[in-house]
Design an enzyme around this catalytic site. Structure first.
Site, PDB file in Angstrom:
ATOM      1  N   GLY A  22     -14.334 -11.493  -3.793  1.00  0.00           N
ATOM      2  CA  GLY A  22     -15.417 -10.625  -3.343  1.00  0.00           C
ATOM      3  C   GLY A  22     -16.565 -10.573  -4.323  1.00  0.00           C
ATOM      4  O   GLY A  22     -17.731 -10.579  -3.932  1.00  0.00           O
ATOM      5  N   TYR A 171       3.527  -9.161   3.478  1.00  0.00           N
ATOM      6  CA  TYR A 171       2.246  -9.784   3.140  1.00  0.00           C
ATOM      7  C   TYR A 171       1.902 -10.866   4.161  1.00  0.00           C
ATOM      8  O   TYR A 171       0.763 -10.949   4.637  1.00  0.00           O
ATOM      9  CB  TYR A 171       2.302 -10.387   1.738  1.00  0.00           C
ATOM     10  CG  TYR A 171       0.993 -11.030   1.303  1.00  0.00           C
ATOM     11  CD1 TYR A 171      -0.152 -10.269   1.130  1.00  0.00           C
ATOM     12  CD2 TYR A 171       0.911 -12.413   1.096  1.00  0.00           C
ATOM     13  CE1 TYR A 171      -1.356 -10.848   0.754  1.00  0.00           C
ATOM     14  CE2 TYR A 171      -0.294 -13.002   0.705  1.00  0.00           C
ATOM     15  CZ  TYR A 171      -1.418 -12.212   0.543  1.00  0.00           C
ATOM     16  OH  TYR A 171      -2.614 -12.802   0.173  1.00  0.00           O
TER      17      TYR A 171
END
Length: 297
Positions: A22, A171
């Protein structure tokens, strides 16, 4: 149109913008002239990340808005604040994530990985759909999946892993859900004749702080896998291709093109058969709407 001009003046949201993929994506887009809204849980860390970018690029247009994907009310407040200040949104990068932590739940009672990686972003996308439709050209929703989408299934009989927690399967489920969401979102957008493109990405095996919760056999294997890994900057190239490549029509999956998709130049890659199951994707969408109390498309 050049890549630089493509991003100049664009309004972009990046979740989890203060670290890893990010941060690299935010830094790149700000350098190309986009205004980036950094959606981050920890505003002190986000402020530090913002300062690092401004050191290199003093003209960077960056705005911090608190976003805790583990709390649906925080997601709603983020969307409200964004909509109060911006009439349109060009690019939404659903990037933030959590990988294989000890068992825990979000403030709304969802298993942490399913809640943060998938459900929070599902809600956020729906809340911002109007702003995306207001974009003048080529709006995009980028959803971060993973090679781990191949690790399991969508366990509708125990989505929150309340019966028995397996952090690897959990996950895998969360990242499969992100991928199926990206595909289903694109189908629904096209069905409504929206020009918004939904594209899924994965970063290969990138060296980010996601690995901090690994233990047992997974931790032992890291030295053997390490030669095939890549930096966060390289891993972010999949997101950037999804954002900038004008040949993409929506519905693609972008990832590294090297050995087993661990690393390498980003390209359109394949995903497993479960991820393409339209009936299962439709069911997941409907279940997700009920869980986060929103209906869209």
């Amino acid at each position: 149109m050049s890549k630089a001009k493509h991003l100049l003046g664009k309004i972009v949201i990046v979740t989890g913008a203060n670290a890893g993929l990010g941060f690299e994506t935010t830094k790149y887009m700000a350098a190309k002239g986009a205004e980036v809204i950094m959606g981050c849980r920890d505003l002190s860390k986000a402020e530090q990340a913002k300062k690092e970018i401004l050191k290199v690029n003093p003209k960077a247009k960056l705005k911090l808005i608190k976003l805790d994907l583990a709390h649906l009310d925080s997601v709603r407040r983020f969307a409200e604040e964004f909509k109060a200040n911006y009439k349109y949104l060009d690019i939404l990068v659903n990037n933030a994530g959590l990988m294989m932590p000890p068992y825990g739940t979000t403030k709304d009672g969802f298993e942490l990985q399913f809640g943060i990686n998938y459900l929070g972003h599902f809600l956020l996308t729906g809340l911002l759909l109007e702003q995306l439709t207001n974009s003048t050209i080529d709006a995009r929703v980028i959803s971060l999946s993973s090679l781990a989408h191949q690790w399991g299934d969508i366990y509708f009989d125990d989505l929150q892993f309340e019966k028995k927690y397996d952090k690897q399967k959990a996950y895998g489920q969360s990242k499969l859900a992100c991928l199926m969401f990206a595909y289903e979102l694109d189908r629904r957008l096209k069905n409504k004749d929206y020009s918004i493109k939904s594209i899924a990405v994965h970063p290969g095996v990138s060296r980010t702080n996601l690995f901090r919760h690994l233990n047992g056999i997974m931790k032992i294997l890291i030295p053997f896998v390490y030669p095939f890994t890549q930096s966060a900057k390289r891993g972010a190239q999949s997101e950037l291709k999804a954002i900038e490549d004008h040949t993409l029509s929506g519905g693609e999956f972008i990832g590294p093109s090297g050995f087993k998709q661990f690393s390498g130049k980003p390209a359109v890659v394949s995903s497993n058969s479960i991820s393409k199951d339209k009936k299962k994707a439709k069911h997941l969408w409907e279940v997700s709407e009920k869980l986060v109390k929103i209906e869209y498309l």
